[in-house]
Design an enzyme around this catalytic site. Structure first.
Site, PDB file in Angstrom:
ATOM      1  N   LYS A  65       1.327  -5.761  41.127  1.00  0.00           N
ATOM      2  CA  LYS A  65       2.777  -5.807  40.920  1.00  0.00           C
ATOM      3  C   LYS A  65       3.055  -5.442  39.468  1.00  0.00           C
ATOM      4  CE  LYS A  65       6.540  -9.163  41.765  1.00  0.00           C
ATOM      5  NZ  LYS A  65       6.802 -10.560  42.195  1.00  0.00           N
ATOM      6  N   SER A 140      10.188 -10.853  45.785  1.00  0.00           N
ATOM      7  CA  SER A 140      10.241  -9.718  44.882  1.00  0.00           C
ATOM      8  C   SER A 140       8.995  -8.830  44.916  1.00  0.00           C
ATOM      9  CB  SER A 140      10.483 -10.195  43.457  1.00  0.00           C
ATOM     10  OG  SER A 140       9.412 -10.994  43.011  1.00  0.00           O
ATOM     11  N   SER A 164       8.118 -15.093  46.509  1.00  0.00           N
ATOM     12  CA  SER A 164       8.018 -13.642  46.294  1.00  0.00           C
ATOM     13  C   SER A 164       6.725 -12.986  46.769  1.00  0.00           C
ATOM     14  CB  SER A 164       8.225 -13.319  44.812  1.00  0.00           C
ATOM     15  OG  SER A 164       9.585 -13.419  44.490  1.00  0.00           O
TER      16      SER A 164
END
Lengths: 458, 96
Positions: A65, A140, A164
């Site tokens: 990420k 996310s 997330s």
């Protein structure tokens, strides 16, 4: 599910990397990745192929990420603020993975600064759902989940402050693991809510999550909030007692999500577990606590982006006060600004006791309730998300509607306990559904063993 | 129901060092009011005598020896990140 990671071992690392990069380029329309780190990845592959680096993940490609600091390219947190930021250091998790031979081939899309539940808050455009490109990836860690679901790489790293990792995993039909707070070092992650942030794996199988966790876990002198190392995988769980969270099985949850959760309960009963409904009344207050505590931490953590030492700087400011104001207004997305301002509000004098202190006291009551329940039950079960993946732009106009998608995942973060999203069937239209299991803190190994009882049983 | 005024939004923006355009005021006002109205339901909860929880590790005062740690990051690496540099200093516009 068999391990995808194992199929990459004992092969040419260079070919693994080239293949992953080719797949990433073919899947560009999903916008799962913000950048590829091809040059550094090939350098690492050469070292693995020459035997200079050996280990449990030798030659296995992965993506991180883009709020996790890596060499080989930029780390943007999907924000304009860090659009051109190149880190001079790597996160501890990346160092550990590289030491075992794993190779980062790119950086995955996210909601800017990890603020959001759909990856639509990315400054560089949303990621599309792996099963239906008209729908959101979740967030996310949307890019990480989609990269694994599309089989670009066998594993990805995500971060989970309020769901997330788990929610996008459930939206795309992959496994997402949120470790106990403090099990994995957060050194080198762009800080969001420091009392709940964790890094964890997204994979195609539980075995792969376990393998990645074994590598990234452990105390880190660079992160004073890490716990003494404790993680030791166990081969199987002893059938015991499991609680079905009553408050998470309400009419507000999509009927197909409820139905799949009930099938999961039946599967556990067939495997010899006794499952009964359990009530945790404080869980109804968890989302309100979360949207006080985390914005407070966000407003403090994002104070560092001032345009002085690194990141974006506004070209138009004539004095220092304007430099701060303009830099931050240009560099942050609307959702970042909302959270910073809510944080400033709940921490400001006159409101501190009513909001922030009250939320932290309520958090104590929530934790006490979980502690008591886990004295009687080995694990808790429930859905991951109230709905399957929603349509792009469906929830962007109303922040509260977006926040409500976190309802079922935030309790584990506030309590600090581990939680896993296991892919478990789909809706009649074919959208993936996830089931969530939680255990008490530091029982990550038991949680993984329990999760295996549900793997492939939908 | 918490109602935030234009003045409140401006004050929060100042506290948070954010420059807010007039065109953004209305939507921020309504979004912030809605969020605060949602979270304020916590006020109904009786927390008399409850200790707050600020962190969940149960660790206390983690310390290390006061020695310089090895680091691969140099002063030059960090200066390179700054938008404008003069010598070994970061240049900013005038303060006052």
């Amino acid at each position: 599910m068999t391990s995808r990671i194992l199929s990459y071992l004992n092969r040419s690392a260079k070919e693994n990397v080239q293949q992953a990069i080719l797949k990433a380029k073919q899947a560009e329309s999903y916008h799962a990745l913000l950048s590829l780190t091809e040059e550094r990845a090939l350098e690492q592959a050469t070292k693995v192929d020459a035997g200079e680096i050996t280990g449990r993940l030798a030659g296995v490609p992965f993506v991180a990420k883009d709020n996790i600091l890596t060499f080989g390219g930029k780390t943007t947190a999907a924000s304009k603020m860090l659009e051109d930021f190149t880190s001079p250091l790597q996160a501890t998790v990346i160092e550990k993975l590289e030491a075992e031979g794993a190779i980062c081939i790119g950086k995955a899309n996210l909601d800017a600064f990890a603020h959001g539940g759909s990856t639509e808050n990315s400054a560089f455009g949303p990621t599309k759902n792996a099963k239906d490109p008209m729908r959101v990836a979740g967030g996310s860690s949307g890019g990480s989940a989609v990269a694994v679901a599309l089989d670009i790489v066998p594993f990805a790293l995500g971060t989970d402050t309020g769901g997330s990792i788990r929610q996008p995993a459930s939206f795309n039909g992959v496994v997402g693991f949120k470790p106990t707070y403090g099990m994995v070092s957060r050194y080198g992650v762009v800080a969001m809510g420091s009392s709940t942030d964790v890094i964890g794996p997204i994979t195609n199988s539980i075995a792969d999550s376990e393998l990645v966790l074994e590598v990234i876990q452990g105390a880190d002198p660079k992160d004073m909030t890490t716990l003494p190392s404790y993680f030791k995988p166990i081969s199987s769980a002893k059938p015991g007692k499991i609680g079905l969270i009553k408050e998470h099985m309400s009419d507000n949850i999509d009927p197909s999500v409820l139905a799949q959760t009930r099938i999961a309960v039946e599967q556990l009963e067939k495997a010899g577990y006794s499952v009964e409904e359990v009530s945790l009344p404080m869980i109804e207050h968890a989302l309100a606590m979360y949207y006080i505590i985390v914005p407070a931490e966000v407003s403090s953590n994002l104070a560092r982006y001032d345009g002085v030492r690194y990141g974006h700087r506004s070209d138009n400011a004539q004095d220092l006060a304007a430099l701060y104001g303009m830099t931050r207004s240009e560099g942050f997305e609307d959702e970042n600004k909302r959270r910073i301002m809510i944080g400033a509000y709940v921490l400001s004098s006159g409101f501190f006791d009513a909001y922030y202190l009250q939320a932290q006291k309520a958090r104590t009551l929530l934790i006490d309730q979980f502690r008591t329940v886990f004295e009687k039950y080995d694990a808790l079960i429930g859905p991951v998300s109230p709905t399957p993946a929603f349509r792009l732009n469906e929830n962007t106009k109303d922040p509260i509607k977006m926040y409500l998608t976190d309802t079922l995942t935030v309790p584990a973060n506030l309590v600090g306990c581990p939680a896993i999203s296991i892919p478990f069937g789909s809706t009649p239209e074919g959208l993936p559904i996830g089931v969530q299991l939680m255990t008490w803190r530091e029982q990550d190994a038991k949680l993984l063993a329990l999760a295996r009882e549900l793997e492939g049983k939908a | 129901m918490t109602q935030i005024s234009d003045k409140d939004v401006r004050k929060l923006a100042t506290l948070a060092c954010l420059q807010i355009e007039n065109s953004q005021l209305a939507s921020l006002k309504s979004d912030l009011s809605n969020i605060l109205s949602y979270v304020e339901k916590l006020s109904q909860l009786d927390t008399n005598g409850v200790e707050p929880t600020y962190q969940v590790t149960e660790l206390r005062n983690v310390s290390r020896a006061d020695e310089v740690q090895d680091t691969t990051v140099t002063r030059d690496d960090l200066l390179k990140l700054a938008p404008t540099v003069e010598g070994n200093s970061i240049r900013i516009p005038k303060v006052l």
